[in-house]
Design a protein around this motif. Structure first.
Motif, PDB file in Angstrom:
ATOM      1  N   PHE A   1       2.083  -0.918  14.626  1.00 61.34           N
ATOM      2  CA  PHE A   1       0.999  -1.726  15.157  1.00 61.34           C
ATOM      3  C   PHE A   1       0.948  -1.833  16.678  1.00 61.34           C
ATOM      4  CE2 PHE A   1      -2.312  -4.833  14.845  1.00 61.34           C
ATOM      5  CZ  PHE A   1      -1.954  -5.707  15.816  1.00 61.34           C
TER       6      PHE A   1
ATOM      7  N   LYS B   1      -5.242  -5.282  17.523  1.00 59.68           N
ATOM      8  CA  LYS B   1      -6.108  -5.425  16.753  1.00 59.68           C
ATOM      9  C   LYS B   1      -7.540  -6.349  17.409  1.00 59.68           C
ATOM     10  CE  LYS B   1      -4.719  -9.883  14.615  1.00 59.68           C
ATOM     11  NZ  LYS B   1      -4.160 -10.513  13.511  1.00 59.68           N
TER      12      LYS B   1
ATOM     13  N   PHE C   1       4.573  -0.714   8.549  1.00 63.28           N
ATOM     14  CA  PHE C   1       4.695   0.491   7.767  1.00 63.28           C
ATOM     15  C   PHE C   1       6.415   0.697   7.642  1.00 63.28           C
ATOM     16  CE2 PHE C   1       0.838   2.931   7.218  1.00 63.28           C
ATOM     17  CZ  PHE C   1       0.119   2.144   7.996  1.00 63.28           C
ATOM     18  N   GLY C   2       6.613   1.417   6.581  1.00 60.22           N
ATOM     19  CA  GLY C   2       7.845   1.566   6.530  1.00 60.22           C
ATOM     20  C   GLY C   2       8.171   3.076   7.086  1.00 60.22           C
ATOM     21  N   SER C   3       9.312   3.691   7.312  1.00 60.32           N
ATOM     22  CA  SER C   3       9.598   4.949   8.191  1.00 60.32           C
ATOM     23  C   SER C   3       9.200   6.105   7.418  1.00 60.32           C
ATOM     24  CB  SER C   3      11.127   4.994   8.580  1.00 60.32           C
ATOM     25  OG  SER C   3      11.529   3.986   9.098  1.00 60.32           O
TER      26      SER C   3
ATOM     27  N   GLY D   1      -5.026 -12.004   5.005  1.00 66.12           N
ATOM     28  CA  GLY D   1      -5.804 -12.406   6.163  1.00 66.12           C
ATOM     29  C   GLY D   1      -5.928 -11.212   7.279  1.00 66.12           C
ATOM     30  N   ASN D   2      -6.441 -11.698   8.464  1.00 70.91           N
ATOM     31  CA  ASN D   2      -6.750 -10.769   9.339  1.00 70.91           C
ATOM     32  C   ASN D   2      -5.736  -9.973  10.181  1.00 70.91           C
ATOM     33  OD1 ASN D   2      -6.041 -12.643  11.088  1.00 70.91           O
ATOM     34  ND2 ASN D   2      -8.241 -13.035  11.696  1.00 70.91           N
ATOM     35  N   TYR D   3      -4.640  -9.620   9.274  1.00 73.30           N
ATOM     36  CA  TYR D   3      -3.509  -8.984   9.884  1.00 73.30           C
ATOM     37  C   TYR D   3      -3.533  -7.526   9.717  1.00 73.30           C
ATOM     38  CZ  TYR D   3      -2.028 -13.895   9.444  1.00 73.30           C
ATOM     39  OH  TYR D   3      -2.142 -15.225   9.651  1.00 73.30           O
ATOM     40  N   GLY D   4      -2.584  -6.843  10.532  1.00 72.79           N
ATOM     41  CA  GLY D   4      -2.327  -5.472  10.355  1.00 72.79           C
ATOM     42  C   GLY D   4      -1.426  -5.322   9.489  1.00 72.79           C
ATOM     43  N   TYR D   5      -1.014  -3.719   9.403  1.00 73.11           N
ATOM     44  CA  TYR D   5       0.010  -3.371   8.357  1.00 73.11           C
ATOM     45  C   TYR D   5       1.276  -3.394   9.023  1.00 73.11           C
ATOM     46  CZ  TYR D   5      -3.432  -1.174   5.219  1.00 73.11           C
ATOM     47  OH  TYR D   5      -4.627  -1.105   4.412  1.00 73.11           O
TER      48      TYR D   5
ATOM     49  N   PHE E   1      -2.987   0.660  -4.165  1.00 70.31           N
ATOM     50  CA  PHE E   1      -2.592  -0.587  -3.396  1.00 70.31           C
ATOM     51  C   PHE E   1      -2.552  -1.767  -4.306  1.00 70.31           C
ATOM     52  CE2 PHE E   1      -6.663  -2.760  -2.607  1.00 70.31           C
ATOM     53  CZ  PHE E   1      -7.536  -1.729  -2.881  1.00 70.31           C
TER      54      PHE E   1
ATOM     55  N   LEU F   1      -5.227   6.848   1.320  1.00 71.09           N
ATOM     56  CA  LEU F   1      -4.878   5.767   0.431  1.00 71.09           C
ATOM     57  C   LEU F   1      -4.716   6.043  -1.015  1.00 71.09           C
ATOM     58  CD1 LEU F   1      -3.948   2.661   0.242  1.00 71.09           C
ATOM     59  CD2 LEU F   1      -6.299   2.375  -0.208  1.00 71.09           C
TER      60      LEU F   1
ATOM     61  N   ARG G   1     -11.068  -1.960   8.645  1.00 72.72           N
ATOM     62  CA  ARG G   1     -11.285  -2.803   7.421  1.00 72.72           C
ATOM     63  C   ARG G   1     -12.648  -3.595   7.521  1.00 72.72           C
ATOM     64  NH1 ARG G   1      -6.482  -5.296   7.321  1.00 72.72           N
ATOM     65  NH2 ARG G   1      -6.920  -7.493   7.255  1.00 72.72           N
TER      66      ARG G   1
ATOM     67  N   ARG H   1       8.728   9.201  12.710  1.00 77.09           N
ATOM     68  CA  ARG H   1       8.672   7.797  12.677  1.00 77.09           C
ATOM     69  C   ARG H   1       7.368   7.341  11.762  1.00 77.09           C
ATOM     70  NH1 ARG H   1      11.659   5.000  16.789  1.00 77.09           N
ATOM     71  NH2 ARG H   1      11.572   3.323  15.378  1.00 77.09           N
ATOM     72  N   GLY H   2       7.559   5.988  11.335  1.00 80.18           N
ATOM     73  CA  GLY H   2       6.431   5.361  10.581  1.00 80.18           C
ATOM     74  C   GLY H   2       5.462   4.966  11.746  1.00 80.18           C
ATOM     75  N   LEU H   3       4.408   4.169  11.206  1.00 77.29           N
ATOM     76  CA  LEU H   3       3.289   3.713  12.187  1.00 77.29           C
ATOM     77  C   LEU H   3       3.769   2.418  12.645  1.00 77.29           C
ATOM     78  CD1 LEU H   3       1.742   6.235  10.558  1.00 77.29           C
ATOM     79  CD2 LEU H   3      -0.223   4.771  11.046  1.00 77.29           C
TER      80      LEU H   3
ATOM     81  N   TYR I   1      -2.965   1.892  15.774  1.00 79.64           N
ATOM     82  CA  TYR I   1      -1.525   2.052  15.292  1.00 79.64           C
ATOM     83  C   TYR I   1      -0.992   3.429  16.067  1.00 79.64           C
ATOM     84  CZ  TYR I   1      -2.399  -1.018  11.563  1.00 79.64           C
ATOM     85  OH  TYR I   1      -2.684  -1.880  10.589  1.00 79.64           O
TER      86      TYR I   1
ATOM     87  N   LEU J   1       3.923   7.074   3.160  1.00 82.28           N
ATOM     88  CA  LEU J   1       4.096   5.856   3.992  1.00 82.28           C
ATOM     89  C   LEU J   1       3.786   4.853   3.048  1.00 82.28           C
ATOM     90  CD1 LEU J   1       2.399   7.189   7.080  1.00 82.28           C
ATOM     91  CD2 LEU J   1       4.688   6.667   6.661  1.00 82.28           C
TER      92      LEU J   1
ATOM     93  N   TYR K   1       0.247   5.543   1.318  1.00 87.77           N
ATOM     94  CA  TYR K   1      -0.516   6.272   1.699  1.00 87.77           C
ATOM     95  C   TYR K   1       0.122   7.597   1.739  1.00 87.77           C
ATOM     96  CZ  TYR K   1      -3.907   2.746   3.529  1.00 87.77           C
ATOM     97  OH  TYR K   1      -4.866   1.831   4.085  1.00 87.77           O
TER      98      TYR K   1
ATOM     99  N   PHE L   1      -8.053  -1.854  14.235  1.00 92.07           N
ATOM    100  CA  PHE L   1      -6.803  -1.500  14.442  1.00 92.07           C
ATOM    101  C   PHE L   1      -6.387  -0.371  15.131  1.00 92.07           C
ATOM    102  CE2 PHE L   1      -5.610  -5.265  11.913  1.00 92.07           C
ATOM    103  CZ  PHE L   1      -6.467  -5.186  10.836  1.00 92.07           C
TER     104      PHE L   1
ATOM    105  N   TYR M   1      -2.373  -5.909  -4.485  1.00 93.21           N
ATOM    106  CA  TYR M   1      -2.604  -7.487  -4.158  1.00 93.21           C
ATOM    107  C   TYR M   1      -1.588  -8.603  -4.579  1.00 93.21           C
ATOM    108  CZ  TYR M   1      -7.462  -5.918  -2.896  1.00 93.21           C
ATOM    109  OH  TYR M   1      -8.482  -5.441  -2.336  1.00 93.21           O
TER     110      TYR M   1
ATOM    111  N   ILE N   1     -10.409  -8.882  16.054  1.00 83.97           N
ATOM    112  CA  ILE N   1     -10.952  -9.553  14.833  1.00 83.97           C
ATOM    113  C   ILE N   1     -12.361 -10.322  15.152  1.00 83.97           C
ATOM    114  CG2 ILE N   1     -10.421 -11.586  13.368  1.00 83.97           C
ATOM    115  CD1 ILE N   1      -8.660  -9.036  13.066  1.00 83.97           C
TER     116      ILE N   1
ATOM    117  N   PHE O   1       0.915  -1.088  -0.158  1.00 84.16           N
ATOM    118  CA  PHE O   1      -0.037   0.016  -0.129  1.00 84.16           C
ATOM    119  C   PHE O   1       0.860   1.350   0.123  1.00 84.16           C
ATOM    120  CE2 PHE O   1      -3.873  -2.299   1.214  1.00 84.16           C
ATOM    121  CZ  PHE O   1      -3.332  -3.534   2.010  1.00 84.16           C
TER     122      PHE O   1
ATOM    123  N   ARG P   1       1.144  -6.085   4.137  1.00 80.50           N
ATOM    124  CA  ARG P   1       0.492  -6.995   5.024  1.00 80.50           C
ATOM    125  C   ARG P   1       0.264  -8.379   4.328  1.00 80.50           C
ATOM    126  NH1 ARG P   1      -4.963  -8.389   4.735  1.00 80.50           N
ATOM    127  NH2 ARG P   1      -6.018  -7.014   3.355  1.00 80.50           N
TER     128      ARG P   1
ATOM    129  N   TYR Q   1     -12.747  -5.450  10.929  1.00 80.85           N
ATOM    130  CA  TYR Q   1     -11.567  -5.684  11.526  1.00 80.85           C
ATOM    131  C   TYR Q   1     -11.243  -4.147  12.087  1.00 80.85           C
ATOM    132  CZ  TYR Q   1     -10.946 -10.364   9.013  1.00 80.85           C
ATOM    133  OH  TYR Q   1     -11.103 -11.546   8.387  1.00 80.85           O
TER     134      TYR Q   1
END
Lengths: 112, 113
Positions: free
Chosen positions: B46, B49, A103-105, A97-101, A48, A45, B94, B42-44, B36, A90, A35, B34, A50, B51, A33, A94, B32
């Motif tokens: 996590f 969460k 992120f880069g700096s 599935g049900n995962y968070g992101y 992105f 956003l 999400r 800095r970046g974000l 952050y 940014l 942003y 979350f 897939y 679910i 992604f 991810r 879902y």
């Protein structure tokens, strides 16, 4: 330690230049992604992806394009930079599935 | 469509006091959710969460969040704030069928000694 790496922390570019922002992740994540973050506007956003060679427009795609030729790399392209594209950019990835992101700096881009 | 609201731009608390950062959401299906955190320059990162399952979820750095379906809220909490918790906090949602998250505008938390 898993990572999302953005190639530059700070960039200064001139109006009209073509700008490339690079992002690489080492976690074998399917989803990536881009942003932009502006004060008071949160994260918006841009695009992105897939999968390799797949891309989807986000909420503010105008003036931007993306490229994903390899799974680990997702590039954001400003076709002709303008001052209103001055922002913090940014990259995130991810796992499906049900995962968070993760992120880069961030890359703070200034267009003059 | 999915959306998130963080009604407070700023939250100020004294060190040692409990803190709450508010978040409400809207999705068409099951969410879902979350949180952050972003430290200066800095970046974000996590934090936690939700679910499914228990409405109270625990995350990093002693933070927890409570999911309330009837109020469509997901407030971030910590029993005892630290000065080092001072940062910018983002809530995100999400829809279970969606690929992308939508973020709130962020809340700046300041913890004073």
């Amino acid at each position: 330690d898993v990572k999302v790496t953005q190639s530059s922390r700070y960039l200064v570019k001139r109006t009209g230049e073509k700008v490339f922002l690079e992002c690489v992740q080492d976690m074998d994540h399917e989803n990536m992604f881009w942003y932009r973050q502006d004060p008071g506007l949160g994260l918006r956003l841009i695009y992105f992806s897939y999968d390799v060679k797949m891309k989807e427009k986000g909420d503010i795609p105008e003036g931007y394009s993306v490229s994903r030729e390899k799974k680990e790399r997702f590039s954001l392209i400003l076709e002709s930079a303008s001052t209103n594209q001055t922002s913090m950019y940014l990259c995130a990835s991810r796992k499906t599935g049900n995962y968070g992101y993760t992120f880069g700096s961030g890359t703070r881009l200034t267009v003059v | 469509a999915q959306s998130v609201a963080q009604p407070e731009d700023q939250v100020n608390v004294a060190e040692g006091n409990p803190l709450t950062v508010k978040c409400t959401y809207s999705v068409s299906g099951n969410p879902y959710l979350f949180w952050y955190v972003q430290y200066p320059n800095r970046g974000l990162q996590f934090l936690l969460k939700y679910i499914t399952g228990d409405n109270l979820v625990k995350g990093s750095y002693g933070f927890e969040a409570e999911f309330n379906k009837s109020q469509t809220s997901f407030h971030l909490k910590k029993p005892s704030a630290l000065v080092s918790d001072s940062a910018l906090y983002f809530c995100a949602v999400r829809d279970m069928g969606a690929g992308k998250s939508t973020f709130g505008d962020g809340t700046t938390l300041t913890v004073k000694p």
